[in-house]
Enzyme design. Structure first.
Site, mmCIF file in Angstrom:
data_model
loop_
_atom_site.group_PDB
_atom_site.id
_atom_site.type_symbol
_atom_site.label_atom_id
_atom_site.label_comp_id
_atom_site.label_asym_id
_atom_site.label_seq_id
_atom_site.Cartn_x
_atom_site.Cartn_y
_atom_site.Cartn_z
ATOM 1 N N ARG A 155 0.667 -1.536 -0.151
ATOM 2 C CA ARG A 155 -0.094 -0.201 -0.117
ATOM 3 C C ARG A 155 0.884 1.644 0.147
ATOM 4 O O ARG A 155 0.315 2.226 -0.459
ATOM 5 C CB ARG A 155 -0.790 -0.205 1.010
ATOM 6 C CG ARG A 155 -1.367 1.737 1.235
ATOM 7 C CD ARG A 155 -2.970 1.251 1.924
ATOM 8 N NE ARG A 155 -2.805 0.365 3.049
ATOM 9 C CZ ARG A 155 -2.300 0.537 4.410
ATOM 10 N NH1 ARG A 155 -1.676 1.768 4.750
ATOM 11 N NH2 ARG A 155 -2.301 -0.313 6.068
ATOM 12 N N TYR A 178 -15.087 17.223 -15.751
ATOM 13 C CA TYR A 178 -15.924 15.490 -15.442
ATOM 14 C C TYR A 178 -16.886 15.173 -14.273
ATOM 15 O O TYR A 178 -16.634 16.023 -13.383
ATOM 16 C CB TYR A 178 -14.772 14.939 -15.603
ATOM 17 C CG TYR A 178 -15.373 13.246 -14.685
ATOM 18 C CD1 TYR A 178 -16.199 12.802 -16.101
ATOM 19 C CD2 TYR A 178 -14.345 12.657 -13.355
ATOM 20 C CE1 TYR A 178 -16.165 11.696 -15.613
ATOM 21 C CE2 TYR A 178 -15.444 11.462 -13.387
ATOM 22 C CZ TYR A 178 -15.685 10.825 -14.321
ATOM 23 O OH TYR A 178 -16.602 9.912 -13.995
ATOM 24 N N ASP A 196 -6.021 19.235 -14.331
ATOM 25 C CA ASP A 196 -6.341 17.980 -14.784
ATOM 26 C C ASP A 196 -5.980 17.983 -16.004
ATOM 27 O O ASP A 196 -6.339 18.219 -16.997
ATOM 28 C CB ASP A 196 -7.570 17.454 -14.467
ATOM 29 C CG ASP A 196 -8.532 16.657 -15.045
ATOM 30 O OD1 ASP A 196 -7.770 15.477 -15.733
ATOM 31 O OD2 ASP A 196 -9.329 15.783 -14.238
ATOM 32 N N LYS A 214 -7.567 6.965 -19.372
ATOM 33 C CA LYS A 214 -7.335 6.998 -20.420
ATOM 34 C C LYS A 214 -6.851 7.222 -21.956
ATOM 35 O O LYS A 214 -5.848 6.839 -21.869
ATOM 36 C CB LYS A 214 -8.481 8.759 -20.060
ATOM 37 C CG LYS A 214 -9.197 9.120 -19.202
ATOM 38 C CD LYS A 214 -10.121 7.837 -19.613
ATOM 39 C CE LYS A 214 -11.511 8.073 -19.014
ATOM 40 N NZ LYS A 214 -11.242 7.689 -17.586
HETATM 41 O O1 P1T Z 1 -11.721 7.168 -13.944
HETATM 42 P P1 P1T Z 1 -11.682 7.951 -13.202
HETATM 43 O O2 P1T Z 1 -10.202 6.905 -13.788
HETATM 44 O O3 P1T Z 1 -11.740 8.071 -11.889
HETATM 45 O O4 P1T Z 1 -10.546 9.229 -13.620
HETATM 46 C C1 P1T Z 1 -12.032 10.180 -13.411
HETATM 47 C C2 P1T Z 1 -11.389 11.481 -14.162
HETATM 48 C C3 P1T Z 1 -11.193 12.705 -14.225
HETATM 49 N N1 P1T Z 1 -10.678 13.808 -14.782
HETATM 50 C C4 P1T Z 1 -10.965 13.931 -15.760
HETATM 51 C C5 P1T Z 1 -11.116 14.309 -16.610
HETATM 52 C C6 P1T Z 1 -12.030 12.415 -16.396
HETATM 53 O O5 P1T Z 1 -12.528 12.801 -17.356
HETATM 54 C C7 P1T Z 1 -11.665 11.576 -15.366
HETATM 55 C C8 P1T Z 1 -13.276 9.982 -15.722
HETATM 56 N N2 P1T Z 1 -13.865 10.533 -17.001
HETATM 57 C C9 P1T Z 1 -14.734 9.827 -17.902
HETATM 58 C C10 P1T Z 1 -14.629 8.194 -17.129
HETATM 59 C C11 P1T Z 1 -15.734 10.133 -18.673
HETATM 60 O O6 P1T Z 1 -16.122 9.247 -19.728
HETATM 61 O O7 P1T Z 1 -15.578 11.457 -18.905
#
Ligand code: P1T
Length: 391
Positions: free
Chosen positions: A55, A107, A179, A204
């Site tokens: 962890r 998001y 971000d 992504k």
């Molecule tokens: O899904 P996750 O890995 O927890 O990430 C969150 C997140 C944070 N910042 C941005 C700009 C994001 O687009 C996302 C996640 N977005 C999607 C799942 C989506 O379809 O827009």
């Protein structure tokens, strides 16, 4: 070029492939092993080889963290189990009564985390159109501790001027986070523009193959990194070693993929803009984009995300989304395959309806993550689905 292990002076592509990684000293394996272990044997209490419990840290994760720091031009990085866990860790460093100045289009899950979780613990949030610098300046309060910048934004692709906002923040003693999920460090380097931290959903473009969920926080600020590591260790938002391996494998081709994402998105955006079945296209690379000049200043190219409004409202949007063949109807973005979604019903359902309406996330609003298939197949697919959307 310097030492073999010092990749800081090499180009982006070289860092994407080698940064943070060395051949395994015991076997010569060129790929960092997946250290699938929860704990590490100690010679004597407190005497160990740098790792005690996974962890807290793990060698596969450390290689990924070195790689992430290297591609963002940073000293430090911490990997997380998801982008949301990374966001939660940054916010978790704040105290009750602290104010966060967030963009008004982020998001949906980031907004939900702020509004439904951290607000209950006494953090204050305001949501401001960060394309308006005067509004950003006016929103800074004496208790503002953090400015959360997402650019390009999800899903309306607004572009905030990172350098200008970070300069306002730095003058006011406010830490800033960008971000960088949509742009990736191949296209945009927020730390070089004055940001304190970069956050990512590595799920992504960095992972790039829709096969792993992950996140990251990256910075040159030692104090922030210590705080983030403390929260990571306390709250357990750590990724598993297999996920770290997959993310690192994905990053090795980031530069090649991103160029193709940009090529294909440019072609799809131009096609959509010329189509009578589309009332408005939003892509930072189009001259019609309201912040095109800012995007051109701070981004190398304009990315793989496009949003647009289809003529005919919800029914047309539904027919369009049900008709695509090469694009897949799914949440998420940034993988090699093209995805399409309806933000109001899918990714941004947690944003209040009035806020969505104000941002233009109407029922006719569609978001594309343009993949790296043949551009002609993508355009043909959009064309046939638009014909069906007409009814
Ligand atoms: O899904 P996750 O890995 O927890 O990430 C969150 C997140 C944070 N910042 C941005 C700009 C994001 O687009 C996302 C996640 N977005 C999607 C799942 C989506 O379809 O827009």
């Amino acid at each position: 070029m310097g030492l073999k292990s010092d990749w800081t002076k090499t180009g982006f592509a070289t860092r994407a492939i080698h940064g943070g990684q060395e051949p395994d000293p015991s076997t010569g394996a060129i790929m960092t092993p997946i250290f699938q272990t929860s704990t590490f044997v100690q010679e004597s209490p407190g005497v160990f080889k740098g790792y005690e419990y996974s962890r807290t840290s793990n060698p596969t994760r450390v290689a990924l963290e070195g790689n992430l720091a290297s591609i963002e031009g940073a000293k430090y990085a911490r990997a997380f189990a998801s982008g949301s866990a990374a966001t939660a860790a940054i916010l978790g460093c704040l105290d009750p009564g602290d104010h966060v100045l967030c963009g008004d289009d982020v998001y949906g899950g980031s907004f939900r985390l702020m509004d439904k979780v951290y607000r209950r613990f006494g953090l204050e949030f305001s949501y401001v159109d960060q394309t308006d610098l005067a509004a950003v300046k006016a929103a800074i309060r004496p208790n503002t501790k953090l400015c959360w910048i997402e650019t390009p934004t999800n899903p309306t692709l607004k572009v905030a001027d990172i350098e200008e906002i970070c300069s306002l923040c730095n003058a006011a003693g406010v830490a800033s986070v960008v971000d960088n999920t949509f742009a990736t460090p191949f296209l945009q380097l927020p730390l070089s523009l004055g940001a304190t931290m970069v956050a990512h959903s590595t799920t992504k473009y960095l992972g790039g193959h829709s096969d792993v969920v992950g996140g990251a926080v990256i910075t040159n600020d030692e104090e922030w990194m210590e705080r983030v590591q403390f929260i990571l260790n306390c709250m357990g938002g750590n990724p598993g070693p297999q996920d770290c391996f997959l993310t690192m494998r994905g990053i090795k081709t980031l530069h090649v993929r991103m160029d193709r994402h940009c090529d294909n998105a440019e072609k799809c955006a131009a096609f959509l803009e010329s189509h009578p079945g589309v009332s408005k296209v939003i892509y930072p690379g189009l001259a019609s984009h309201p912040q095109h000049d800012i995007a051109a200043k701070q981004m190398k190219r304009f990315g793989g995300m496009i949003s647009f409004h289809v003529v005919g409202g919800l029914e047309a949007a539904r027919r369009f989304l049900e008709s695509v063949q090469v694009f897949s109807l799914a949440e998420s973005l940034g993988g090699v395959e093209s995805l399409i979604e309806h933000p109001a019903i899918m990714t941004h359902a947690s944003v209040p309806a009035e806020a969505r309406e104000a941002l233009g996330i109407h029922d006719d609003f569609i978001r594309l993550s343009v993949g790296i298939e043949e551009a002609s197949d993508l355009i043909e697919d959009l064309e046939q689905a638009l014909a069906k959307a007409k009814g």
